[in-house]
Scaffold this active site. Structure first.
Site, PDB file in Angstrom:
ATOM      1  N   ASP A  48       0.833  -1.190   0.080  1.00  0.00           N
ATOM      2  CA  ASP A  48      -0.020  -0.103   0.016  1.00  0.00           C
ATOM      3  C   ASP A  48       0.816   1.153  -0.200  1.00  0.00           C
ATOM      4  O   ASP A  48       0.568   2.283  -0.645  1.00  0.00           O
ATOM      5  CB  ASP A  48      -0.774   0.060   1.301  1.00  0.00           C
ATOM      6  CG  ASP A  48      -2.366  -0.658   0.720  1.00  0.00           C
ATOM      7  OD1 ASP A  48      -2.353  -1.243  -0.200  1.00  0.00           O
ATOM      8  OD2 ASP A  48      -3.230  -0.550   1.837  1.00  0.00           O
ATOM      9  N   GLY A  49       2.066   1.360   0.810  1.00  0.00           N
ATOM     10  CA  GLY A  49       2.730   2.349   0.653  1.00  0.00           C
ATOM     11  C   GLY A  49       3.424   2.571  -0.597  1.00  0.00           C
ATOM     12  O   GLY A  49       3.477   3.681  -1.159  1.00  0.00           O
ATOM     13  N   ASN A 119      -5.344  10.153   1.195  1.00  0.00           N
ATOM     14  CA  ASN A 119      -5.788   9.587   2.572  1.00  0.00           C
ATOM     15  C   ASN A 119      -6.105  10.554   3.508  1.00  0.00           C
ATOM     16  O   ASN A 119      -6.993  10.853   4.076  1.00  0.00           O
ATOM     17  CB  ASN A 119      -4.470   8.702   3.055  1.00  0.00           C
ATOM     18  CG  ASN A 119      -4.832   7.246   2.653  1.00  0.00           C
ATOM     19  OD1 ASN A 119      -5.656   6.807   2.072  1.00  0.00           O
ATOM     20  ND2 ASN A 119      -3.621   6.468   2.860  1.00  0.00           N
ATOM     21  N   GLU A 120      -4.845  11.423   3.848  1.00  0.00           N
ATOM     22  CA  GLU A 120      -4.963  12.409   4.706  1.00  0.00           C
ATOM     23  C   GLU A 120      -3.838  13.427   4.859  1.00  0.00           C
ATOM     24  O   GLU A 120      -2.706  13.401   4.190  1.00  0.00           O
ATOM     25  CB  GLU A 120      -4.999  11.955   6.410  1.00  0.00           C
ATOM     26  CG  GLU A 120      -3.591  11.203   6.806  1.00  0.00           C
ATOM     27  CD  GLU A 120      -3.218   9.828   6.369  1.00  0.00           C
ATOM     28  OE1 GLU A 120      -1.961   9.830   6.018  1.00  0.00           O
ATOM     29  OE2 GLU A 120      -3.990   8.948   6.522  1.00  0.00           O
TER      30      GLU A 120
END
Length: 262
Positions: A48-49, A119-120
């Site tokens: 995912d990274g 994401n954020e």
């Protein structure tokens, strides 16, 4: 004919993947391309990274479909296919692919250029000392926060860092952003809104870092850190940009939640 570009993690065995994939694509109307500009699909092969790195390296292109493929058989939120499912992926994109669009956060640090996140964005202390932040919503002062930091996440990103500090998990079909506090100090002297706060897509949040000796905040945008000296204001809002991802089925999100948390 669909063009596929392979974006490998540095830990991935590229030759092994290519040996597996080449006989598969001969059976379908697809081809591999070395020119990323010609791609219809970008296969991000890693974890995912690495998928987040792929989006950022591709500048969150809106004219392609991103596909997360785990370099192992273990899957996650973005790497929803295992490396053993390469033929399933190719067959899916040539048949009836389930595509989902995900809105991006737009982040502006002082007078910097616009930055984007799926994401954020998080603002945290970089030393062992609380950080003080004045929070405004739509230019209206909301609160004076003191603690370890603040996270503003998308629904897509709500299952990540946001969830780990007690934020709500939001269905990605909802059109909003969420603000969650990291270890807030809540005393008679320092009052803060402790609960995660969900805001409609038209809201704009400004985080004003108070220069009180903690002048070196770490600003995290997805999985990349921006150590910015003497930052004054961080402006965050939902953008008009989105990225398109491939998932296995229409109910993939519920399956991901069950797989990862239950």
């Amino acid at each position: 004919m669909l063009n596929i570009y392979l974006y490998f993690s540095h830990r991935c065995q590229e030759d092994r993947v290519l040996q597996t994939l080449e006989p598969i694509i001969e059976q379908y109307p697809v081809t591999l391309t070395d020119n990323i500009k010609e791609a219809d699909y970008i296969f991000s092969i890693g974890d995912d990274g690495h998928f987040l790195h792929t989006l950022r390296a591709c500048k969150f292109r809106e004219d392609v479909v991103f596909v997360g493929i785990s370099q192992t058989e273990e899957t996650n939120f973005y790497t929803t296919f295992g490396i053993h499912q390469l033929e399933d992926v190719v067959q899916t994109i040539t048949d009836q692919p389930t595509l989902t669009k995900h809105e991006l956060l737009k982040v502006k640090i002082d007078d910097s250029k616009d930055l984007y996140a799926i994401n954020e964005v998080s603002v945290r202390s970089s030393i062992i000392k609380a950080i003080a932040i004045n929070v405004s919503i739509d230019q209206t002062p909301f609160e004076h926060f003191v603690g370890d930091g603040i996270i503003i996440s998308t629904p897509t990103g709500s299952t990540g860092y946001n969830h780990s500090v007690g934020g709500a998990v939001i269905d990605p079909d909802l059109d909003l952003l969420q603000m969650t506090k990291i270890a807030p100090i809540n005393t008679n002297e320092h009052k803060t809104f402790k609960a995660p706060l969900c805001l409609s897509r038209n809201r704009k949040v400004t985080l004003e870092v108070i220069q009180d000796g903690n002048d070196f905040p770490i600003i995290g945008i997805d999985n990349e850190a921006y150590p910015v000296n003497t930052t004054k204001n961080i402006h965050v809002e939902l953008s008009n940009r989105n990225v398109t991802l491939l998932f296995q089925t229409n109910d993939a999100y519920i399956h991901r939640l069950k797989h990862l948390f239950l």
